[in-house]
Each structure stands twice: as C-alpha cells, then as structure tokens.
Write an enzyme that holds these catalytic residues in place. Structure first.
Site, mmCIF file in Angstrom:
data_model
loop_
_atom_site.group_PDB
_atom_site.id
_atom_site.type_symbol
_atom_site.label_atom_id
_atom_site.label_comp_id
_atom_site.label_asym_id
_atom_site.label_seq_id
_atom_site.Cartn_x
_atom_site.Cartn_y
_atom_site.Cartn_z
ATOM 1 N N GLY A 72 26.320 23.483 35.564
ATOM 2 C CA GLY A 72 25.678 23.335 36.983
ATOM 3 C C GLY A 72 25.077 24.845 37.398
ATOM 4 O O GLY A 72 23.955 24.801 37.836
ATOM 5 N N ASN A 152 28.680 19.333 48.236
ATOM 6 C CA ASN A 152 29.904 19.390 47.611
ATOM 7 C C ASN A 152 31.041 19.255 48.783
ATOM 8 O O ASN A 152 32.135 18.664 48.424
ATOM 9 C CB ASN A 152 30.226 20.431 46.732
ATOM 10 C CG ASN A 152 29.435 21.703 47.365
ATOM 11 O OD1 ASN A 152 28.241 21.821 47.422
ATOM 12 N ND2 ASN A 152 30.048 22.767 47.590
ATOM 13 N N ALA A 201 28.806 18.375 33.536
ATOM 14 C CA ALA A 201 29.677 17.467 32.716
ATOM 15 C C ALA A 201 31.182 17.188 33.319
ATOM 16 O O ALA A 201 31.767 16.301 33.548
ATOM 17 C CB ALA A 201 29.692 17.946 31.140
ATOM 18 N N THR A 238 23.622 29.424 20.256
ATOM 19 C CA THR A 238 24.195 28.403 19.620
ATOM 20 C C THR A 238 24.841 27.594 20.564
ATOM 21 O O THR A 238 25.480 27.750 21.471
ATOM 22 C CB THR A 238 25.358 29.059 18.706
ATOM 23 O OG1 THR A 238 24.593 29.878 17.536
ATOM 24 C CG2 THR A 238 25.697 27.943 17.576
ATOM 25 N N CYS A 326 35.020 27.790 44.124
ATOM 26 C CA CYS A 326 34.518 28.947 43.414
ATOM 27 C C CYS A 326 34.386 30.073 44.896
ATOM 28 O O CYS A 326 34.465 31.054 44.958
ATOM 29 C CB CYS A 326 33.004 28.859 43.025
ATOM 30 S SG CYS A 326 31.962 27.871 43.606
HETATM 31 C C1 PLP Z 1 26.860 21.098 44.415
HETATM 32 C C2 PLP Z 1 27.140 21.810 43.358
HETATM 33 N N1 PLP Z 1 26.197 22.513 42.675
HETATM 34 C C3 PLP Z 1 26.648 23.352 41.443
HETATM 35 C C4 PLP Z 1 27.827 23.395 40.970
HETATM 36 C C5 PLP Z 1 28.240 24.299 39.864
HETATM 37 O O1 PLP Z 1 28.484 23.490 38.788
HETATM 38 P P1 PLP Z 1 29.428 23.979 37.515
HETATM 39 O O2 PLP Z 1 30.726 24.099 37.943
HETATM 40 O O3 PLP Z 1 29.137 22.968 36.548
HETATM 41 O O4 PLP Z 1 28.788 25.250 37.297
HETATM 42 C C6 PLP Z 1 29.008 22.973 41.905
HETATM 43 C C7 PLP Z 1 30.316 22.862 41.320
HETATM 44 O O5 PLP Z 1 31.326 22.857 42.269
HETATM 45 C C8 PLP Z 1 28.450 21.981 42.981
HETATM 46 O O6 PLP Z 1 29.350 21.353 43.700
#
Ligand code: PLP
Length: 383
Positions: A72, A152, A201, A238, A326
């Site tokens: 994402g 989120n 994913a 790749t 994060c």
């Molecule tokens: C709303 C949202 N966007 C983007 C992301 C980032 O996705 P990824 O962990 O696949 O990089 C997250 C991950 O927690 C998310 O909750």
C-alpha cells in the site's frame, strides 16, 4: 493467562493456509524471471498475469489497469507523486484529508515542500469529511485529490463516490487509499468512479510484499523509479512472483468470503462494544456516529494511557494497538483522533481493536474481560 488473542488485523493479518499452498511452488521448484523468454520465465509470466486478473477482479478493474507494487505504501506514493509529475503545470494544488495514512500525508507534504500547494481537509468528531467543504476544495488549480476510503485507526468511511463525480467533471484525478477497505467491504472502482485506488495483500490474509495501484485507463502517471519495462515501466524491477501469486489467491478468497466475513465481523464488533461499554466505566467508542468498517473498534478509557494499556494487555495475552503500527514507536497521539477534535490527553487514552475472520465469540468475551482487568489496574495505579 488464557490463550493469546489477536485483535490487530488492521496492522496485518495471518497468511491464509490456502494462500500459502498456492505460493509454495513459487518459493520452491518454480523460480523463473517473468521477463525471461524460456519456459521457466514464461511460466512465471503466466502466473503473474493470472494473479493480476484475480487482483483486478476483486475491485472491478481490468487487469491492464493494475500496477503491481510492494504494498500500500508504494501504491500511495506512486499515485500521488506519479500524478503530480505527469500533470499539467498550471495545476499545483493537492487536496487530501487530515486523517490519511502517513504513506499519503508523506508524499503530499513532500510535494508541498517542493513548491506545490496543499489543502488538508478537516473531519468532524466522528472522523467524517464535510461533503460540501470537500466538494468546494476541488477547483481549477487542483491537480489531484487523495481521500481514503476507510480509516485505519477508527474505521470511518468517507464519501469518496460523491467526490469522484465532481472531480471527473473538473478533470481532477481522484485517488483513494483503500488499503483498509478492500477485503472488508465491497469495493468497485467503476461504482466509486475513482481514477486511482491503492490496496495491499497483507491486510487481506495475503503475504507482505505485494500490493496494487488501480490506474484507470487514460490517467497520466509518471514512474517514480526507473529500470526495466515491468508493469509498463511504471514499477520497474523483477516481480515478487510468490507474493503476487499469493495476493491473487487472497483476493479470490476475499471476494468469495466478503459477505460472510463482514456479517461475522460486524456481529463480533457489536457484541464487543456493547460488553465493553457495560463493563468498563468511562469507556467511549470513537467514530461510532459515522459509517465504519465492520471490524474496527477504537475506544478511549478516561484516565488511562493507551500505550501502557497495550503493553499490559500484551502481558495478559491480548494483541491490540494504539493505532497505525508504523507510528506506534513515536509516542505521539494518533493524528486521526487529534483531527477528530480529541485533546492530546484524550487521544493518548485510546486503543484500537481490529477483528479478523478467525476471531470467535469466545475471543470477544475473553478480550472484554482482559481489557476491564487492565483498565482497572492502570486506574488504581494512577490514583
Ligand atoms: C490506510 C492505510 N494505507 C496504507 C497502508 C500501508 O500499506 P502497506 O503496509 O501495505 O505498505 C496502511 C497500513 O497500515 C494503511 O492502514
């Protein structure tokens, strides 16, 4: 201590065993580079193409409209920086919201530092945009709008479809971060009318290291990395064949189970919140006045530090979080709750529980009991 319970599915989900089975040959005997002309390569190419079709189908897109990424974060960065790079120089303004994930706020801020203009839309106490204000922000100087489909931290959903038709009239590309929505609620790019949509994913019982950006045919997008011709030059490098194959299978399973999972999750969440509010004095559910993802519950507990609560619950065998994984190391209160008008103290007193398809009624009652125990213990210590 009872057995461990995992209520952090918005951070990541367990790999579905059916997905693992599909991936295993690609971690083992099958290993070709999809760009190679020989049989090994061509088999890998076919596997990537088949997975791309599955990924596209989950969101109602054409396979040619899917750019496979590492997740994402990369999809969001490619959407925002790629549209900005490929757009008309007369348009400088990026419009986004105060509650986006850092992988959207980051590239938007980067653009603004580089001389672009930025509008950050506020949200109400439930985490919803004001539709009139959002529509008014789409103007002739807007080069891109990025509004998440579902949040989120609290799970609130945004009126993205309503914005999309106005954006289309004005020729403004509309991106939506659907990383939390896809797999939990029906998402169809045509019904929404968006131009770009990100998903990942590992949020839907697929592997880490795979994600996708839907790019509607005709949308101008410039690459952010340079190298080979993979993904039509938009994402050179790749391919991670095993992860892509797993992503495809996870998308198929998500489509098949969507309705059943959503009903199950909504029922668990309703039982959880009702029991929690009845058991723990001073508990408040954040964002429950807005449409929400069926699996997400963000709760504040008066006078309790959310990080201490998460740590104590971990000791009791319950995995929850204070918000985005994060950002959890930086001790700052959730920017989402602050944008929803909570004070830093109130925002720090919150915890996110996110259910998954494997959770049970027993998990709900056990977790309510553990949360009640931890909250009263922390309150006693602070008296
Ligand atoms: C709303 C949202 N966007 C983007 C992301 C980032 O996705 P990824 O962990 O696949 O990089 C997250 C991950 O927690 C998310 O909750």
């Amino acid at each position: 201590m009872g057995s461990s319970i995992y209520l952090d599915h918005n951070a990541t989900t367990a790999l579905d065993p059916i997905v693992r089975t599909e991936m295993t040959p690609w971690l083992d005997a099958k290993f070709g580079n999809p760009s190679s002309l020989h049989a090994f390569g061509q088999e890998a190419r076919r596997a990537v193409d088949a997975a791309r079709a599955r990924v596209a189908r989950l969101v109602g897109a054409e396979p040619e409209e899917i750019v496979l990424t590492s997740g994402g974060t990369e999809a969001n960065n490619l959407a925002i920086l790629g549209v900005a790079e490929g757009s008309r120089p007369t348009r400088r303004r990026v419009v986004t919201t105060a509650i986006e994930h850092q992988s959207v706020l980051g590239p938007c801020g980067f653009r603004a530092h580089g001389g672009g203009a930025l509008t950050v839309l506020p949200v109400d106490r439930d985490g919803r945009l004001d539709p009139a204000e959002a529509l008014a922000s789409l103007r002739n100087d807007t080069l891109l709008a990025s509004v998440m489909l579902a949040n989120n931290d609290v799970g609130t959903e945004q009126p993205v479809g309503a914005l999309a038709s106005r954006a289309r009239e004005l020729g403004i590309p509309l991106h939506t971060d659907a990383v939390q929505a896809v797999g939990k609620v029906p998402v169809d790019v045509r019904a929404l009318g968006v131009d770009l949509l990100s998903f990942s994913a590992h949020k839907l019982h697929g592997p880490s290291g795979a994600g996708a950006l839907y790019v509607r045919r005709g949308v101008a997008l410039a690459p952010r990395a340079f190298g080979g011709h993979q993904e039509r030059g938009l994402r050179p490098g790749t391919e991670n064949v095993a992860a892509i194959v797993g992503f495809g299978k996870a998308c198929d399973l998500a489509a098949e189970r969507l309705e059943r999972d959503a009903t199950h999750l909504a029922r668990l969440r309703a039982g959880f919140e009702a029991a929690l509010l009845a058991t723990v004095p001073g508990a408040v559910v954040n964002g429950d006045g807005a449409p929400r993802l069926p699996n997400t519950s963000n709760v504040s507990f008066d006078g309790v530090d959310g990080q201490l609560l998460v740590i104590n619950l971990d000791l009791l065998g319950l995995a929850v979080s204070t918000g985005a994984a994060c950002s959890s190391a930086d001790r700052e209160p959730s920017h989402v709750l602050l944008a929803m008008g909570r004070t830093p103290l109130e925002a720090r007193a919150s915890m996110r529980c996110s259910f998954g398809r494997g959770n049970t009624d027993d998990d709900v009652s056990q977790s309510v009991e553990r949360i009640a125990r931890a909250v009263s213990m922390l309150r006693e210590v602070h008296q």
